[in-house]
Scaffold this active site. Structure first.
Site: not given
Ligand code: PSU
Ligand code: MN
Length: 308
Positions: A25, A159
């Site tokens: 990603e 996390k």
């Molecule tokens: N969690 C992490 N590192 C990240 C992300 C999530 O530990 O970089 C990023 C990933 O791209 C994930 C996105 O798909 O954040 C999720 O965002 P949201 O919670 O807005 O869906």
């Protein structure tokens, strides 16, 4: 007509030769880590995949084109750019249609990987159910994507900025296999043990690949979440991080941070509050996930190869 994809030369060659390809990603680069460590990590992850026998395909939208595999120059430009859009399932088509530039989250990367015929994807952590979701309704689109799009995603769990028990419950409701690698506990990103049991455990890449192929044969849509614990030497015990996470979550609430800004805000605050220690762990676990993803991609090809 198939949707036009812009393959790097390396990925195009690997596809033609039937060699293993692993998707990566780009939101982790633009919104997950600060510059220059983001670009350094992206380059190291790609190199780790190559050494592991797989070809890296970092995915992003550049000026309206959906790229499957980026050059080092494109990676660097993306990593230095200031306000790059964060693209999830809801934003991907709009960004392409308006010739924008954006980084793909886990959800959008899975969509692009499927279009490109890539079945394995390595990252750091997935999005999930946020703390307080019972009032904010903040649940990442990554979870539903895992239930719909047939890509095996290798992450270090999720996390502890998230509500991990709720995240596991939603994954169960959606029918997403959550497979811990080599241990019974669900890992929590910087920490090996979240204190929660993982629904499934597998000890080899061969088993994980076999489960992936079996889901396809059963006609089940959706992918698998492979939860690979951070190496012991690099972990930060959960108890040490707990007050820092609580502070970051409280600040997000006070500052009225909502929607797509929540995850990037929390990640950036935790990097600041741990003075970079969280970043070193983050880099180590992403590299570890790339190693496992390369083996799974190879095993999938081995299983599908016609027998003698
Ligand atoms: N969690 C992490 N590192 C990240 C992300 C999530 O530990 O970089 C990023 C990933 O791209 C994930 C996105 O798909 O954040 C999720 O965002 P949201 O919670 O807005 O869906
Ligand atoms: Mn969200």
């Amino acid at each position: 007509m198939p949707f036009p994809l812009h393959f790097s030369d390396e990925v195009a060659e690997a596809r033609a030769a039937g060699r293993p390809v692993v998707a990566l990603e780009s939101t982790i680069i633009t919104h997950g880590m600060p510059y220059p460590q983001n670009v350094e990590t992206a380059v190291m992850v790609e190199e780790t995949l190559r050494r592991g026998g797989a070809v890296p395909a970092t995915i992003a939208v550049l000026e309206g084109k959906l790229h499957i595999g980026l050059s080092e120059e494109e990676l660097t430009r993306l990593g230095q750019a200031k306000s790059v859009a964060k693209l999830s399932r809801a934003d991907l088509a709009a960004c392409i249609a308006t010739r924008g530039t954006g980084a793909t989250t886990v959800a959008a990367t899975m969509i692009a990987a499927r279009l490109a015929g890539i079945e394995v994807f390595a990252t750091g952590g997935i999005g999930g159910v946020h703390r307080g979701a019972e009032t904010t309704f903040d649940i990442s689109a990554d979870l539903r994507e895992l239930s719909e799009t047939p890509v095996t995603v290798v992450a270090a769990g999720a996390k502890a900025i998230l509500d991990l028990p709720k995240t596991l419950e939603v994954l169960e409701t959606l029918g997403v296999p959550v497979i811990a690698v080599g241990q019974d506990a669900f890992p929590a990103f910087w920490s090996r043990d979240s204190g929660l049991p993982a629904p499934l455990r597998m000890d080899t890449a061969e088993d994980i690949a076999a489960a992936h192929v079996t889901r396809t044969r059963l006609g089940l849509p959706g992918g698998q979440l492979v939860a690979n614990p951070i190496p012991k030497a690099e972990e930060i015990p959960a108890a040490e991080l707990a007050p820092i996470i609580a502070q970051a979550v409280a600040e997000a609430g006070e500052q009225g941070i909502t929607a797509k800004s929540v995850t990037p805000f929390l990640l950036a605050r935790i990097f600041e509050l741990t003075e970079g220690r969280s970043l070193r762990s983050n880099i180590a676990l992403v590299l570890n996930n790339a190693r496992v993803a390369a083996r799974i991609a190879q095993e999938i090809i081995a299983i599908r190869a016609p027998g003698p």
